[in-house]
Design a protein around this motif. Structure first.
Motif, PDB file in Angstrom:
ATOM      1  N   ASP A 117       0.809  -1.219   0.000  1.00 60.75           N
ATOM      2  CA  ASP A 117       0.000   0.000   0.000  1.00 60.75           C
ATOM      3  C   ASP A 117       0.841   1.268   0.000  1.00 60.75           C
ATOM      4  OD1 ASP A 117      -2.236  -1.638   0.150  1.00 60.75           O
ATOM      5  OD2 ASP A 117      -2.265  -1.603   2.340  1.00 60.75           O
ATOM      6  N   VAL A 118       2.164   1.129  -0.134  1.00 56.60           N
ATOM      7  CA  VAL A 118       2.995   2.321  -0.114  1.00 56.60           C
ATOM      8  C   VAL A 118       2.639   3.223  -1.303  1.00 56.60           C
ATOM      9  CG1 VAL A 118       4.858   1.208  -1.409  1.00 56.60           C
ATOM     10  CG2 VAL A 118       5.366   3.162   0.045  1.00 56.60           C
ATOM     11  N   THR A 167      -9.494  12.659   1.664  1.00 57.93           N
ATOM     12  CA  THR A 167      -8.352  11.789   1.360  1.00 57.93           C
ATOM     13  C   THR A 167      -7.219  12.045   2.339  1.00 57.93           C
ATOM     14  OG1 THR A 167      -8.922  11.799  -0.986  1.00 57.93           O
ATOM     15  CG2 THR A 167      -6.701  11.101  -0.414  1.00 57.93           C
ATOM     16  N   TYR A 168      -6.570  10.920   2.746  1.00 57.17           N
ATOM     17  CA  TYR A 168      -5.377  11.000   3.605  1.00 57.17           C
ATOM     18  C   TYR A 168      -4.244  10.298   2.849  1.00 57.17           C
ATOM     19  CZ  TYR A 168      -2.418  10.801   7.776  1.00 57.17           C
ATOM     20  OH  TYR A 168      -1.398  10.969   8.683  1.00 57.17           O
ATOM     21  N   GLY A 169      -3.173  10.999   2.673  1.00 58.72           N
ATOM     22  CA  GLY A 169      -2.065  10.340   1.998  1.00 58.72           C
ATOM     23  C   GLY A 169      -1.569  11.091   0.797  1.00 58.72           C
ATOM     24  N   PRO A 170      -0.773  10.461  -0.064  1.00 60.64           N
ATOM     25  CA  PRO A 170      -0.462   9.019  -0.084  1.00 60.64           C
ATOM     26  C   PRO A 170       0.369   8.571   1.120  1.00 60.64           C
ATOM     27  CG  PRO A 170       0.907  10.190  -1.657  1.00 60.64           C
ATOM     28  CD  PRO A 170      -0.076  11.184  -1.146  1.00 60.64           C
ATOM     29  N   LEU A 171       0.207   7.290   1.459  1.00 62.19           N
ATOM     30  CA  LEU A 171       0.847   6.740   2.639  1.00 62.19           C
ATOM     31  C   LEU A 171       2.342   6.549   2.402  1.00 62.19           C
ATOM     32  CD1 LEU A 171      -1.732   3.975   3.641  1.00 62.19           C
ATOM     33  CD2 LEU A 171      -1.491   6.264   4.616  1.00 62.19           C
ATOM     34  N   THR A 188      35.078 -14.679  -0.823  1.00 57.45           N
ATOM     35  CA  THR A 188      34.227 -13.487  -0.788  1.00 57.45           C
ATOM     36  C   THR A 188      32.850 -13.860  -0.266  1.00 57.45           C
ATOM     37  OG1 THR A 188      35.409 -12.485  -2.648  1.00 57.45           O
ATOM     38  CG2 THR A 188      33.215 -11.634  -2.142  1.00 57.45           C
ATOM     39  N   VAL A 189      32.443 -13.209   0.813  1.00 56.97           N
ATOM     40  CA  VAL A 189      31.158 -13.474   1.457  1.00 56.97           C
ATOM     41  C   VAL A 189      30.225 -12.298   1.171  1.00 56.97           C
ATOM     42  CG1 VAL A 189      29.985 -13.894   3.636  1.00 56.97           C
ATOM     43  CG2 VAL A 189      32.249 -14.855   3.243  1.00 56.97           C
ATOM     44  N   ILE A 190      29.001 -12.592   0.797  1.00 54.04           N
ATOM     45  CA  ILE A 190      28.019 -11.571   0.437  1.00 54.04           C
ATOM     46  C   ILE A 190      26.779 -11.736   1.297  1.00 54.04           C
ATOM     47  CG2 ILE A 190      26.576 -10.638  -1.408  1.00 54.04           C
ATOM     48  CD1 ILE A 190      28.615 -11.671  -3.401  1.00 54.04           C
ATOM     49  N   CYS A 191      26.321 -10.622   1.868  1.00 53.84           N
ATOM     50  CA  CYS A 191      25.077 -10.616   2.648  1.00 53.84           C
ATOM     51  C   CYS A 191      24.121  -9.611   2.005  1.00 53.84           C
ATOM     52  CB  CYS A 191      25.352 -10.244   4.098  1.00 53.84           C
ATOM     53  SG  CYS A 191      23.860 -10.178   5.112  1.00 53.84           S
ATOM     54  N   THR A 192      22.886 -10.025   1.785  1.00 47.59           N
ATOM     55  CA  THR A 192      21.907  -9.160   1.132  1.00 47.59           C
ATOM     56  C   THR A 192      20.644  -9.056   1.977  1.00 47.59           C
ATOM     57  OG1 THR A 192      21.076 -11.049  -0.142  1.00 47.59           O
ATOM     58  CG2 THR A 192      22.717  -9.655  -1.202  1.00 47.59           C
ATOM     59  N   ALA A 193      20.069  -7.864   1.964  1.00 50.65           N
ATOM     60  CA  ALA A 193      18.761  -7.606   2.570  1.00 50.65           C
ATOM     61  C   ALA A 193      17.904  -6.959   1.480  1.00 50.65           C
ATOM     62  CB  ALA A 193      18.881  -6.691   3.779  1.00 50.65           C
ATOM     63  N   LEU A 194      16.859  -7.651   1.048  1.00 56.46           N
ATOM     64  CA  LEU A 194      16.091  -7.235  -0.122  1.00 56.46           C
ATOM     65  C   LEU A 194      14.816  -6.503   0.276  1.00 56.46           C
ATOM     66  CD1 LEU A 194      16.399 -10.438  -2.359  1.00 56.46           C
ATOM     67  CD2 LEU A 194      17.854  -8.412  -2.335  1.00 56.46           C
ATOM     68  N   ASP A 195      14.567  -5.385  -0.447  1.00 57.58           N
ATOM     69  CA  ASP A 195      13.300  -4.654  -0.420  1.00 57.58           C
ATOM     70  C   ASP A 195      12.901  -4.202   0.982  1.00 57.58           C
ATOM     71  OD1 ASP A 195      11.082  -3.463  -1.566  1.00 57.58           O
ATOM     72  OD2 ASP A 195       9.827  -5.238  -1.286  1.00 57.58           O
ATOM     73  N   SER A 196      13.630  -3.238   1.506  1.00 60.42           N
ATOM     74  CA  SER A 196      13.247  -2.607   2.776  1.00 60.42           C
ATOM     75  C   SER A 196      13.159  -1.102   2.560  1.00 60.42           C
ATOM     76  CB  SER A 196      14.268  -2.925   3.870  1.00 60.42           C
ATOM     77  OG  SER A 196      15.508  -2.295   3.606  1.00 60.42           O
ATOM     78  N   ASN A 197      12.310  -0.441   3.339  1.00 61.95           N
ATOM     79  CA  ASN A 197      12.123   1.008   3.231  1.00 61.95           C
ATOM     80  C   ASN A 197      12.054   1.597   4.643  1.00 61.95           C
ATOM     81  OD1 ASN A 197      11.625   3.563   2.147  1.00 61.95           O
ATOM     82  ND2 ASN A 197       9.409   3.262   2.325  1.00 61.95           N
ATOM     83  N   GLN A 214      10.846  -5.164  -6.532  1.00 64.03           N
ATOM     84  CA  GLN A 214       9.542  -5.574  -6.015  1.00 64.03           C
ATOM     85  C   GLN A 214       8.614  -4.365  -5.838  1.00 64.03           C
ATOM     86  OE1 GLN A 214       9.929  -8.211  -2.621  1.00 64.03           O
ATOM     87  NE2 GLN A 214      11.935  -8.882  -3.303  1.00 64.03           N
ATOM     88  N   THR A 215       9.145  -3.269  -5.316  1.00 61.48           N
ATOM     89  CA  THR A 215       8.371  -2.039  -5.173  1.00 61.48           C
ATOM     90  C   THR A 215       9.236  -0.880  -5.629  1.00 61.48           C
ATOM     91  OG1 THR A 215       9.114  -1.605  -2.922  1.00 61.48           O
ATOM     92  CG2 THR A 215       7.179  -2.999  -3.155  1.00 61.48           C
ATOM     93  N   LYS A 216       8.589   0.245  -5.951  1.00 59.63           N
ATOM     94  CA  LYS A 216       9.342   1.412  -6.400  1.00 59.63           C
ATOM     95  C   LYS A 216      10.033   2.126  -5.247  1.00 59.63           C
ATOM     96  CE  LYS A 216       5.759   3.334  -8.096  1.00 59.63           C
ATOM     97  NZ  LYS A 216       4.873   4.347  -8.747  1.00 59.63           N
ATOM     98  N   TYR A 217       9.629   1.798  -4.021  1.00 60.11           N
ATOM     99  CA  TYR A 217      10.081   2.566  -2.880  1.00 60.11           C
ATOM    100  C   TYR A 217      11.132   1.834  -2.050  1.00 60.11           C
ATOM    101  CZ  TYR A 217       5.805   5.048  -4.087  1.00 60.11           C
ATOM    102  OH  TYR A 217       4.832   5.731  -4.760  1.00 60.11           O
ATOM    103  N   GLY A 218      11.264   0.501  -2.219  1.00 60.57           N
ATOM    104  CA  GLY A 218      12.166  -0.282  -1.387  1.00 60.57           C
ATOM    105  C   GLY A 218      13.613  -0.197  -1.850  1.00 60.57           C
ATOM    106  N   TRP A 219      14.508  -0.646  -0.934  1.00 61.97           N
ATOM    107  CA  TRP A 219      15.934  -0.648  -1.210  1.00 61.97           C
ATOM    108  C   TRP A 219      16.484  -2.058  -1.007  1.00 61.97           C
ATOM    109  CZ3 TRP A 219      18.470   3.497  -3.136  1.00 61.97           C
ATOM    110  CH2 TRP A 219      17.864   4.754  -3.011  1.00 61.97           C
ATOM    111  N   ASN A 220      17.419  -2.436  -1.865  1.00 60.64           N
ATOM    112  CA  ASN A 220      18.204  -3.653  -1.686  1.00 60.64           C
ATOM    113  C   ASN A 220      19.576  -3.253  -1.163  1.00 60.64           C
ATOM    114  OD1 ASN A 220      16.106  -5.139  -2.730  1.00 60.64           O
ATOM    115  ND2 ASN A 220      16.975  -5.279  -4.776  1.00 60.64           N
ATOM    116  N   THR A 221      19.967  -3.852  -0.038  1.00 54.52           N
ATOM    117  CA  THR A 221      21.270  -3.568   0.556  1.00 54.52           C
ATOM    118  C   THR A 221      22.146  -4.807   0.436  1.00 54.52           C
ATOM    119  OG1 THR A 221      20.180  -2.118   2.151  1.00 54.52           O
ATOM    120  CG2 THR A 221      22.468  -2.713   2.592  1.00 54.52           C
ATOM    121  N   GLU A 222      23.368  -4.604  -0.041  1.00 53.53           N
ATOM    122  CA  GLU A 222      24.312  -5.720  -0.186  1.00 53.53           C
ATOM    123  C   GLU A 222      25.639  -5.328   0.433  1.00 53.53           C
ATOM    124  OE1 GLU A 222      24.779  -8.162  -3.926  1.00 53.53           O
ATOM    125  OE2 GLU A 222      26.752  -7.197  -3.909  1.00 53.53           O
ATOM    126  N   ALA A 223      26.137  -6.192   1.312  1.00 57.98           N
ATOM    127  CA  ALA A 223      27.448  -5.993   1.924  1.00 57.98           C
ATOM    128  C   ALA A 223      28.317  -7.198   1.585  1.00 57.98           C
ATOM    129  CB  ALA A 223      27.323  -5.836   3.439  1.00 57.98           C
TER     130      ALA A 223
END
Length: 644
Positions: free
Chosen positions: A90-91, A110-114, A147-156, A187-196
């Motif tokens: 619903d973002v 109307t309230y938003g956009p959220l 080489t070790v990779i850690c990922t966190a997908l689609d967070s905002n 996945q969404t226009k607003y999320g971020w993928n973080t990779e370390a």
């Protein structure tokens, strides 16, 4: 003409028009009409406390409310409030309240956009090997880098990702030299993928396993996740070398002289043996002549028409019995033979592959003049010679084993006359399978409010059992033996609840067959514990025992549940062929289940060794890693009935 009737008519008409217009108005209001939406919060976070929206209406009598999230109608009845649980889908979408009377156009607010914040949809840690990022990397050598990779997908907003290394020597160390990249999520226009990512180079030392931990933090610990990657370092033993100072001639003469001496010794031994055998043959020649016919008849009947072997005290004995010591030599080394009259049998303890096991007292078996409580295993059924042969096989297996803390000890035997006895150490606490079932039953019988948050058996205890079994199986494998029946029912518990491997009825010595046993004769096999290659091709190796160990580990975690309870033996084979495996128990951590599944790899060579399994379990126990939460154990999700 009097105008008053006309005045009264016009007045009545105007009055009628006024009342008709007022009654048909859908939005009668007082002091004006207004609609607005308010919320109890301005921060919307997924999976946190829900938000409350209120549709405020003034100047409208008996309004009709309709709520929308974006363009989707919310069916919450005709109420002026909306309880909303934020979702990432619903973002960017507004909340809308539509208010109307009976027929007129509605008034909207109307309230938003959220602006919704949400944790990562998934996290993962992997290592780069051969161009792929793998969850379970192959072992590396000391000095190699990875080489070790850690990922966190689609967070905002974006998550904070840290990499830490833990080994047995130094504990946890944060990897500061890491590369962090951010990109928008697909996945969404607003999320971020973080990779370390970071490059690590485990040092050679006492550490056999290095744990790399990925810690993902979202909005200052609103959400916290851990992912672990285990890297195995192959320990290499480098022998010291030195340059040879010998001349080529000396280096050739030395092995030649050694070979000649060995040949002379062999010749002398063979010569002396021939002389002794010739003298013995002359002395016993007349005895052989008298008994030749009897021996031939006994040998033929034993193979072709086996009969039931009677008790040795019976006066009449059927053809085919093997009880005469002068007909057949003893089955065991004479040093291991124990006088039968110094053995007193007592209560029955249970049954094994070939017979019953009884408690007994052996006088002087360990020390002269001292009685020792022992366990005696004997043949239960004597319908055919194969039973005797299998019993003899188990006897030979035990004779090849030395004392080991996690293998039941062999003390002696009685094989000169029937019934044959194997004398073992007495293990007082029964089988591991029975222990697990007792603990589970006692826990299940408690009221739910009493057992809530309690462990039927501690995770440390169960993992200690697994470590001890792996240690014992490492020793069995080092002797080039295949157990072929590794299961909780074939593990005994000694004093202090120490595991002891037992029941080697199906075991085979593969020293002379390249560590592979091919089963050529039919017989009962434990299908639910066997590896795929055993079920399909009748081929057994030490890696087949590793598969069975994975099932035993699953038995420990589930407190003795039955593997594949809803499937017949044929269905189990088809199920495994399709790539399916035993499911992960709900209270079992991902890493511990990954150890199980590594034991169930289709390719035997890709399964871990018992040495590797022992190292993994040892690391878990030493570092108190969170891989098993027995407080979350749920007995009703398993089936506790074995098909025997």
């Amino acid at each position: 003409m009097d105008p008053r009737p006309y005045v009264r008519f016009v007045y009545s008409a105007l009055l009628c028009i006024y009342w008709t217009g007022w009654m048909s108005s859908p939005l009668p209001h007082v002091n004006g009409l207004s609609v607005s939406i308010t919320s109890n919060t301005t921060t919307f976070i997924e999976d946190q406390s829900p938000a409350l929206f209120v549709c405020n209406v003034s100047g409208l009598i008996n309004p009709v409310y309709k709520w929308f999230i974006g363009s989707t109608r919310v069916n919450n009845g005709n109420v002026g409030t909306l309880v909303y649980a934020p979702k990432r889908r619903d973002v960017g979408v507004p909340i809308k309240c539509s208010v109307s009377g009976s027929e007129d156009k509605p008034m909207n607010a109307t309230y938003g956009p959220l602006e919704i914040q949400y944790p990562p949809s998934s996290t993962r840690i992997c290592a780069m090997q051969e161009g792929d990022c793998v969850d379970s990397p192959a072992p590396i050598s000391p000095g190699d880098s990875l080489t070790v990779i850690c990922t966190a997908l689609d967070s905002n907003p974006e998550s904070d990702v840290d990499l830490q290394v833990k080994d047995q020597r130094d504990g946890y160390k944060v990897l500061h030299d890491r590369n962090v990249t951010l990109e928008r999520s697909d996945q969404t226009k607003y999320g971020w993928n973080t990779e370390a990512s970071a490059e690590i180079q485990p040092e050679c030392g006492p550490c056999v396993v290095v744990v790399v931990e990925c810690r993902v933090v979202f909005l200052e610990n609103i959400s916290y996740r851990k992912e672990q990657l285990w890297i195995y370092v192959q320990q290499q033993t480098v022998l010291p070398t030195r340059e040879s100072t010998e001349s080529p001639v000396i280096s050739w003469i030395t092995p030649t002289i050694s070979s000649c001496i060995a040949l002379v010794v062999v010749f002398v031994v063979v010569f002396l043996w021939c002389i002794i055998a010739k003298r013995r043959g002359r002395r016993d020649e007349h005895r052989v002549t008298k008994r030749q016919a009897v021996d031939m008849r006994l040998s033929t009947d034993m193979i072709s028409t086996p009969q039931r072997l009677d008790h040795p005290q019976s006066s009449s004995r059927p053809i085919g019995t093997l009880t005469r010591p002068d007909v057949r030599p003893a089955l065991a080394d004479s040093k291991l033979e124990f006088p039968r009259h110094r053995l007193t049998l007592q209560a029955e303890l249970g049954g094994g592959q070939f017979g019953e096991v009884r408690k007994a007292v052996a006088h002087g078996i360990l020390r002269d003049g001292v009685d020792t409580t022992v366990a005696v295993k004997t043949i239960k059924g004597r319908e055919n010679f194969s039973t005797v042969a299998d019993f003899m096989n188990e006897l030979q297996i035990f004779q090849s084993l030395q004392s080991h803390p996690y293998v039941v000890s062999f003390l002696g035997c009685c094989t000169r006359v029937e019934p044959f006895y194997m004398i073992m150490e007495f293990v007082p606490n029964g089988t591991l399978e029975a222990f697990l079932k007792r603990k589970r039953k006692a826990w299940s019988m408690q009221p739910p409010e009493t057992r809530r948050g309690k462990e039927a058996v501690s995770a440390v205890r169960l993992l200690t059992f697994a470590f001890q079994v792996a240690n014992g199986m490492e020793y069995i494998a080092s002797k080039h033996l295949i157990h072929r029946d590794l299961a909780a029912r074939n593990v005994l518990l000694a004093e202090g609840l120490v595991c002891k491997l037992c029941d080697f009825g199906l075991a085979r010595d593969v020293t002379e067959s390249n560590d592979v046993y091919s089963m050529v004769s039919g017989g009962a096999v434990p299908v639910r514990w066997l590896a795929l290659e055993c079920l399909l091709n009748d081929m057994y190796t030490t890696k087949s025992d590793v598969w069975s160990f994975g099932v035993l580990l699953w038995e420990l975690v589930t407190l003795g549940a039955m593997p594949f309870p809803d499937k017949s033996t044929d269905a189990v084979i088809d199920y495994l062929k399709s790539g399916n495996r035993l499911p992960k128990p709900i209270h079992c951590g991902k890493h511990l289940y990954r150890i199980m599944t590594s034991c169930w790899n289709d390719t035997p060579k890709l399964r871990p060794t018992f040495s590797s399994l022992q190292s993994q379990l040892d690391l878990i126990l030493k570092n108190d890693l969170e891989v098993l939460d027995m407080r979350g154990f749920q007995a009703h999700l398993q089936v506790y009935r074995y098909l025997r």
